[in-house]
Design a protein around this motif. Structure first.
Motif, PDB file in Angstrom:
ATOM      1  N   TYR A  16       0.556   4.665  -2.069  1.00 25.19           N
ATOM      2  CA  TYR A  16      -0.499   3.749  -1.635  1.00 25.19           C
ATOM      3  C   TYR A  16      -0.582   2.541  -2.562  1.00 25.19           C
ATOM      4  CZ  TYR A  16      -5.164   1.854  -0.856  1.00 25.19           C
ATOM      5  OH  TYR A  16      -6.204   1.005  -0.615  1.00 25.19           O
TER       6      TYR A  16
ATOM      7  N   LYS B 230       0.159   1.062   3.924  1.00 30.06           N
ATOM      8  CA  LYS B 230      -0.728   1.701   2.956  1.00 30.06           C
ATOM      9  C   LYS B 230      -1.780   2.585   3.620  1.00 30.06           C
ATOM     10  CE  LYS B 230      -4.030  -2.152   2.750  1.00 30.06           C
ATOM     11  NZ  LYS B 230      -4.726  -3.122   1.860  1.00 30.06           N
TER      12      LYS B 230
ATOM     13  N   LEU C 196      -3.067   6.356   2.529  1.00 30.76           N
ATOM     14  CA  LEU C 196      -4.473   6.530   2.186  1.00 30.76           C
ATOM     15  C   LEU C 196      -5.092   7.671   2.988  1.00 30.76           C
ATOM     16  CD1 LEU C 196      -7.001   5.575   0.683  1.00 30.76           C
ATOM     17  CD2 LEU C 196      -7.391   3.939   2.544  1.00 30.76           C
TER      18      LEU C 196
END
Length: 551
Positions: free
Chosen positions: A127, A153, A157
């Motif tokens: 991330y 990302k 996450l």
């Protein structure tokens, strides 16, 4: 005359060149050869070529089968030795659980926590990298290429949050349920001790296997008898419809092969061949219904045999738990006594429980049949309803198997009928649902680890053995001597898995039986002289219980 000899099939109509294939003569046909014989047309040549190719392929398959047989003939005693090693490993794993259960459980739980923690760390690093690069889901939008989502990302996450929640739940579980985990470990140790006193219980899966073989054989023989019921019908069929004089023979004329005379149809060469079994009459018209009844009876017998095994083992292990002074009060032949007692008193209850499960399984088979027939159906509502029904009945079957298993344990303990035992078992488990979940998951984790240990260890050993990497005096086991060295390895792996499952199924039944007995012991006894606890001292220590001593 020549035509008479040919019509009576005393000599072949034509002779073609042949070649040797596996020391046998087969037609040798090619497109450049000139066939001037008037009987050998292009169509006949193509048929002979096709038939020859099929025979050669069949002989090649036979040759492969011979090679496989040779490999098994060379390695069968080593296969048996490795399977015996698998059996010894499974037995040692079960017996050593009384000493190593606590260590293994905590190590496995710690391993799961460490793996999840590493997953959290990896997701955090990914991330951070993609966040620095500015790769977001807005840049790619919606796509069917799922691998693309691994480069944004938001995906990492989301996985990071899920793993963190799972890790937190596991840590809270360990904090608040540590006492129940200790109880589960104590019961697992007690089950290992019980099997140590009743080693003959590990042989009972062989009895179940033999009874299942009898059920399968009876079902197969009955199905074959039904499929071949009725009188066989024969038809007069010309060998070559293009032969002069065969136009009037349609193939619908019946015949009797015992008194059939082919010369009466000269000059057409004919045979009296089998056509089918007679399907006229009341019995023949209901063959399908009878086959359905046969399948239902087969499922009922299979479920009854499995129920018999569960009740017999439950009775044996219950006699261990309710022995106040162990091992002095344990019956000498607990498994045999439980088997006789089950056959004498509990056959009706087992048959009733097996019938309920059979009905649900029959409904599932009908749903699978409908799904197969309606797989091209374009109505999404009907497909959704059918899918929901399949899911619901799958869940119902799992629940009934769970309920029946515990009902058979209560039948073995108290001897009551199926309905009463099922109700008592269900209510008892619902009053202790947290203990049930903890014990079930810990037992599954241990047995999964044991299966991996036995099957993996034996598989690695057989790989080094049959590939010649272990120096052994038998030169036939070198890899150059075996045609397919992976076949003995696969046989050993499958056999080791079946052996491990047989041993661990007995152990799992022992844990479940002792657990129900433990719950009954807690509810019915209070440690007084009139109602002493029957549980082990380790369980009483965990629960802060003790029996009062007589003055």
């Amino acid at each position: 005359s020549v035509s008479d000899i040919l019509s009576k099939q005393l000599c072949p109509e034509f002779i073609i060149p042949s070649t040797s294939v596996l020391a046998r003569c087969f037609p040798s046909l090619n497109s450049t050869q000139d066939y001037t014989d008037k009987y050998l047309t292009n169509e006949t040549r193509d048929l002979i070529t096709s038939g020859s190719n099929q025979i050669v392929e069949a002989l090649n398959a036979k040759n492969i089968g011979l090679k496989i047989f040779e490999d098994f003939a060379r390695t069968w005693y080593w296969i048996l030795i490795v399977l015996v090693i698998a059996m010894v490993l499974s037995l040692l794993f079960l017996l050593l659980l009384r000493f190593t259960a606590g260590f293994l459980v905590w190590i496995l739980i710690l391993g799961v926590l460490v793996i999840i923690a590493y997953g959290i760390y990896h997701c955090a690093m990914e991330y951070r990298n993609y966040n620095a690069q500015g790769a977001t889901i807005k840049d790619i939008g919606f796509t069917t290429n799922l691998s693309v989502y691994g480069h944004v990302k938001e995906t990492w996450l989301a996985v990071l949050i899920i793993l963190s929640v799972v890790e937190a739940i596991l840590l809270l579980t360990l904090v608040f349920l540590r006492n129940r985990i200790r109880i589960a470990i104590a019961l697992i140790k007690e089950a290992s001790r019980a099997i140590g006193y009743m080693m003959d219980s590990l042989l009972y899966p062989l009895v179940t296997f033999v009874l299942l073989l009898i059920c399968v054989a009876y079902w197969a023989m009955t199905a074959l008898y039904l499929a071949t019921s009725g009188s066989p019908l024969y038809r007069i069929t010309p060998m070559n419809i293009s032969t002069p004089g065969c136009l009037g023979i349609s193939g619908n004329e019946s015949c009797n092969p015992l008194i059939f005379n082919a010369s009466s149809y000269s000059p057409c060469p004919v045979n009296c061949i089998f056509y089918k079994y007679q399907d006229e009459g009341l019995f023949q018209r209901n063959i399908f219904n009878l086959q359905v009844y046969n399948v239902l009876g087969f499922l009922w017998c299979i479920n009854f045999v499995l129920a018999l095994g569960q009740c017999v083992l439950a009775g044996a292990f219950a006699s261990y738990y309710w022995a106040f002074n162990k091992p002095q009060d344990i019956p000498a032949c607990a498994v045999t006594s439980s088997f006789i007692r089950t056959l004498r008193y509990h056959v009706g209850s087992l048959a009733f429980g097996a019938l309920i499960l059979t009905i649900v399984q029959a409904i599932r088979i009908m749903l699978e049949y409908l799904d197969h027939k309606l797989k091209d159906l374009q109505n999404p509502v009907a497909r959704c309803i059918l899918c929901c029904l399949k899911c619901c009945f799958w869940c119902l079957e799992k629940f009934i198997k769970f309920l029946n298993r515990n009902a058979y344990i209560m039948i073995a303990i108290y001897g009551k009928n199926f309905c009463t035992s099922a109700k008592n078992a269900f209510m008892l488990l619902m009053r202790n649902v947290v203990r049930v979940v903890v014990l079930d998951k810990i037992t599954d984790l241990l047995l999964f680890f044991g299966t991996l240990l036995v099957v993996g260890g034996v598989g690695v050993l057989s790989f080094f053995l049959f590939t010649g990497r272990i120096p052994i005096p038998d030169s036939q086991l070198q890899s150059v001597q075996l045609n397919y060295y992976w076949l003995p390895i696969l046989t050993v792996v499958v056999g080791a898995y079946l052996i491990a499952q047989g041993f661990f199924s007995v152990y799992n039944m022992c844990v479940d039986t002792l657990f129900l007995c433990f719950l009954e012991d807690l509810e019915r006894n209070d440690g007084s002289l009139e109602k002493p606890y029957y549980m082990s001292k380790s369980l009483m220590k965990i629960l802060n219980k003790k029996n009062k001593k007589s003055k």
